[in-house]
Enzyme design. Structure first.
Site, PDB file in Angstrom:
ATOM      1  N   TYR A  49      46.365-125.020 -45.310  1.00 61.14           N
ATOM      2  CA  TYR A  49      45.331-124.136 -44.497  1.00 61.14           C
ATOM      3  C   TYR A  49      44.226-123.447 -45.573  1.00 61.14           C
ATOM      4  CZ  TYR A  49      48.199-125.342 -40.282  1.00 61.14           C
ATOM      5  OH  TYR A  49      48.913-125.912 -39.299  1.00 61.14           O
ATOM      6  N   LEU A 189      46.103-125.670 -26.711  1.00 58.20           N
ATOM      7  CA  LEU A 189      45.081-125.620 -25.491  1.00 58.20           C
ATOM      8  C   LEU A 189      44.470-127.093 -25.348  1.00 58.20           C
ATOM      9  CD1 LEU A 189      43.428-122.011 -26.577  1.00 58.20           C
ATOM     10  CD2 LEU A 189      45.085-122.663 -24.600  1.00 58.20           C
ATOM     11  N   ASN A 239      45.119-114.548 -25.125  1.00 55.26           N
ATOM     12  CA  ASN A 239      46.308-115.512 -25.226  1.00 55.26           C
ATOM     13  C   ASN A 239      47.544-114.944 -25.124  1.00 55.26           C
ATOM     14  OD1 ASN A 239      44.189-117.247 -25.197  1.00 55.26           O
ATOM     15  ND2 ASN A 239      44.407-117.423 -27.620  1.00 55.26           N
TER      16      ASN A 239
HETATM   17  N1  LIG Z   1      51.972-128.660 -37.618  1.00 58.44           N
HETATM   18  C1  LIG Z   1      50.872-129.407 -37.580  1.00 58.44           C
HETATM   19  O1  LIG Z   1      50.589-130.165 -38.066  1.00 58.44           O
HETATM   20  C2  LIG Z   1      49.710-128.623 -36.859  1.00 58.44           C
HETATM   21  C3  LIG Z   1      48.540-129.304 -36.511  1.00 58.44           C
HETATM   22  C4  LIG Z   1      47.427-128.344 -35.856  1.00 58.44           C
HETATM   23  C5  LIG Z   1      47.510-127.100 -35.622  1.00 58.44           C
HETATM   24  N2  LIG Z   1      48.719-126.625 -35.871  1.00 58.44           N
HETATM   25  C6  LIG Z   1      48.965-125.051 -35.735  1.00 58.44           C
HETATM   26  O2  LIG Z   1      48.784-124.641 -34.334  1.00 58.44           O
HETATM   27  C7  LIG Z   1      47.757-123.581 -34.111  1.00 58.44           C
HETATM   28  C8  LIG Z   1      46.955-123.863 -32.987  1.00 58.44           C
HETATM   29  O3  LIG Z   1      46.412-125.011 -32.944  1.00 58.44           O
HETATM   30  P1  LIG Z   1      44.729-125.437 -33.146  1.00 58.44           P
HETATM   31  O4  LIG Z   1      44.358-124.215 -34.006  1.00 58.44           O
HETATM   32  O5  LIG Z   1      44.660-126.753 -33.267  1.00 58.44           O
HETATM   33  O6  LIG Z   1      44.275-125.259 -31.534  1.00 58.44           O
HETATM   34  P2  LIG Z   1      44.425-124.274 -30.193  1.00 58.44           P
HETATM   35  O7  LIG Z   1      45.083-122.997 -30.571  1.00 58.44           O
HETATM   36  O8  LIG Z   1      44.923-124.930 -29.345  1.00 58.44           O
HETATM   37  O9  LIG Z   1      42.829-123.771 -29.902  1.00 58.44           O
HETATM   38  C9  LIG Z   1      42.064-122.953 -30.943  1.00 58.44           C
HETATM   39  C10 LIG Z   1      40.691-123.174 -30.124  1.00 58.44           C
HETATM   40  O10 LIG Z   1      40.309-122.842 -28.886  1.00 58.44           O
HETATM   41  C11 LIG Z   1      39.593-121.669 -28.793  1.00 58.44           C
HETATM   42  N3  LIG Z   1      40.307-120.574 -28.048  1.00 58.44           N
HETATM   43  C12 LIG Z   1      41.430-119.976 -28.390  1.00 58.44           C
HETATM   44  N4  LIG Z   1      41.758-119.145 -27.444  1.00 58.44           N
HETATM   45  C13 LIG Z   1      40.864-119.375 -26.284  1.00 58.44           C
HETATM   46  C14 LIG Z   1      40.753-118.989 -24.995  1.00 58.44           C
HETATM   47  N5  LIG Z   1      41.425-117.990 -24.441  1.00 58.44           N
HETATM   48  N6  LIG Z   1      39.835-119.500 -24.065  1.00 58.44           N
HETATM   49  C15 LIG Z   1      39.000-120.368 -24.719  1.00 58.44           C
HETATM   50  N7  LIG Z   1      39.034-120.974 -25.866  1.00 58.44           N
HETATM   51  C16 LIG Z   1      39.964-120.401 -26.678  1.00 58.44           C
HETATM   52  C17 LIG Z   1      39.396-121.144 -30.156  1.00 58.44           C
HETATM   53  O11 LIG Z   1      38.252-120.665 -30.448  1.00 58.44           O
HETATM   54  P3  LIG Z   1      37.845-119.091 -30.849  1.00 58.44           P
HETATM   55  O12 LIG Z   1      38.543-118.769 -32.103  1.00 58.44           O
HETATM   56  O13 LIG Z   1      36.591-118.988 -30.730  1.00 58.44           O
HETATM   57  O14 LIG Z   1      38.587-118.322 -29.857  1.00 58.44           O
HETATM   58  C18 LIG Z   1      39.596-122.398 -31.020  1.00 58.44           C
HETATM   59  O15 LIG Z   1      38.378-123.154 -31.122  1.00 58.44           O
HETATM   60  C19 LIG Z   1      47.098-123.849 -35.558  1.00 58.44           C
HETATM   61  O16 LIG Z   1      46.025-122.947 -35.728  1.00 58.44           O
HETATM   62  C20 LIG Z   1      48.120-124.017 -36.334  1.00 58.44           C
HETATM   63  O17 LIG Z   1      48.818-122.849 -36.692  1.00 58.44           O
HETATM   64  C21 LIG Z   1      49.789-127.098 -36.402  1.00 58.44           C
END
Ligand SMILES: NC(=O)c1ccc[n+]([C@@H]2O[C@H](COP(=O)([O-])OP(=O)(O)OC[C@H]3O[C@@H](n4cnc5c(N)ncnc54)[C@H](OP(=O)(O)O)[C@@H]3O)[C@@H](O)[C@H]2O)c1
Length: 274
Positions: A49, A189, A239
């Site tokens: 990251y 999400l 959240n």
């Molecule tokens: N192990 C792996 O391979 C892997 C892969 C992907 C992700 N991850 C981990 O999982 C975490 C979460 O996954 P992610 O970052 O892909 O996606 P996520 O948490 O599902 O979604 C993040 C997105 O949703 C928006 N969001 C957040 N809260 C919201 C709400 N209450 N209402 C509307 N929109 C909202 C955020 O924008 P804003 O910032 O504008 O709120 C951002 O664009 C990552 O950060 C990482 O730590 C791990």
């Protein structure tokens, strides 16, 4: 105070945490600090990251004591192998500015490279050396888990996998339950693709919560740990605010029908990016 899940090594993990993928390095420390102030106690990062310095700074500069914060990081694919993993873990700790992390994960199995067993043996050693409290994996499918456990006898505490309403992973989660592995949901999400689905919208209206809160609550009620990301303070607070309501069995059954088996991210059986 958020709920915690018990790990198979005697430690426990907060059920909800803050994910740091795609959080720009320049705002990571501040995002972590805000999250900790709001009540997050689990911060999910990774070498790839590119923001471990900010992750560590946010943790170290917080008024919340270190032993109350659960820090996760991950070994990237290019460091797989025994000695390379030992070196990568030390470099990660140096970037974080921490003596240990609470959880160290293998980020992807990269099965074609055939190095995840050696990598796992390095994680076992790092745990023995006190450089991490718990060890686990990410993006491991059933065959990868079975081989890892079969060859080393050490069961990961957790498997961090993509889970969201369109990719519910019921079979893999059932295997986790059988093996005593916590499921942790990434991209929980689902890129907002289910926000308008009637099953989500109806539950949101009934409970007076947002679609995002309904989906995060669904993760909690299927027994997963969940790590949503937001860089907005309002999003972070929203959240976290999912422990004062519950989805009914009918709402859970309705959400179960949204499963399409479609991924937002890559397929772990084929993902080998270095
Ligand atoms: N192990 C792996 O391979 C892997 C892969 C992907 C992700 N991850 C981990 O999982 C975490 C979460 O996954 P992610 O970052 O892909 O996606 P996520 O948490 O599902 O979604 C993040 C997105 O949703 C928006 N969001 C957040 N809260 C919201 C709400 N209450 N209402 C509307 N929109 C909202 C955020 O924008 P804003 O910032 O504008 O709120 C951002 O664009 C990552 O950060 C990482 O730590 C791990």
């Amino acid at each position: 105070m958020t709920a915690r899940l018990r790990l198979n090594d005697g430690h426990s993990i907060p059920q909800i945490g803050l994910g740091l993928w795609q959080v720009p390095a320049v705002i990571t420390a501040q995002t972590v600090a805000t999250g900790l102030r709001l009540g997050y106690r689990l911060i999910d990062g990774a070498a790839v990251y590119g923001n471990e310095e900010g992750q560590g700074q946010g943790v170290r500069c917080s008024e919340v004591p270190r032993d109350q914060i659960f820090v996760t990081t991950k070994i990237w694919n290019d460091a797989q192998g025994h000695d390379t993993t030992l070196r990568a873990a030390e470099a990660g700790l140096a970037r974080l500015g921490l003596d240990y992390v609470d959880l160290l994960l293998i980020h992807w199995p990269c099965p074609a490279r055939g190095l995840y067993i050696d990598t796992w043996r390095a994680l076992i050693r790092l745990r023995e050396d006190g450089r991490c409290r718990s060890i686990g994996v990410s993006n491991f499918n059933a065959p990868h888990l079975e081989r890892l456990i079969g060859e080393t006898g050490v069961v990961p505490v957790l498997n961090q996998i993509e889970v969201n309403p369109r990719l519910q992973q019921a079979e893999l989660r059932a295997l986790h339950d059988q093996l005593g592995i916590v499921t942790q949901s990434w991209t929980p999400l689902g890129q907002g693709k289910s926000f308008d689905a009637p099953a989500i919208a109806k539950a949101a209206q009934r409970s007076g919560k947002t679609p995002a809160q309904v989906i995060l609550r669904w993760h909690v009620q299927i027994g997963a740990s969940v790590i949503p990301r937001s860089t907005r303070e309002a999003g972070l607070a929203e959240n976290l605010d999912i422990f004062d309501f519950a989805l009914t069995p009918e709402e859970m059954a309705d959400i179960a029908t949204l499963d399409e088996g479609t991924r937002c991210g890559p397929d772990p059986a084929r993902f080998e990016m270095l």
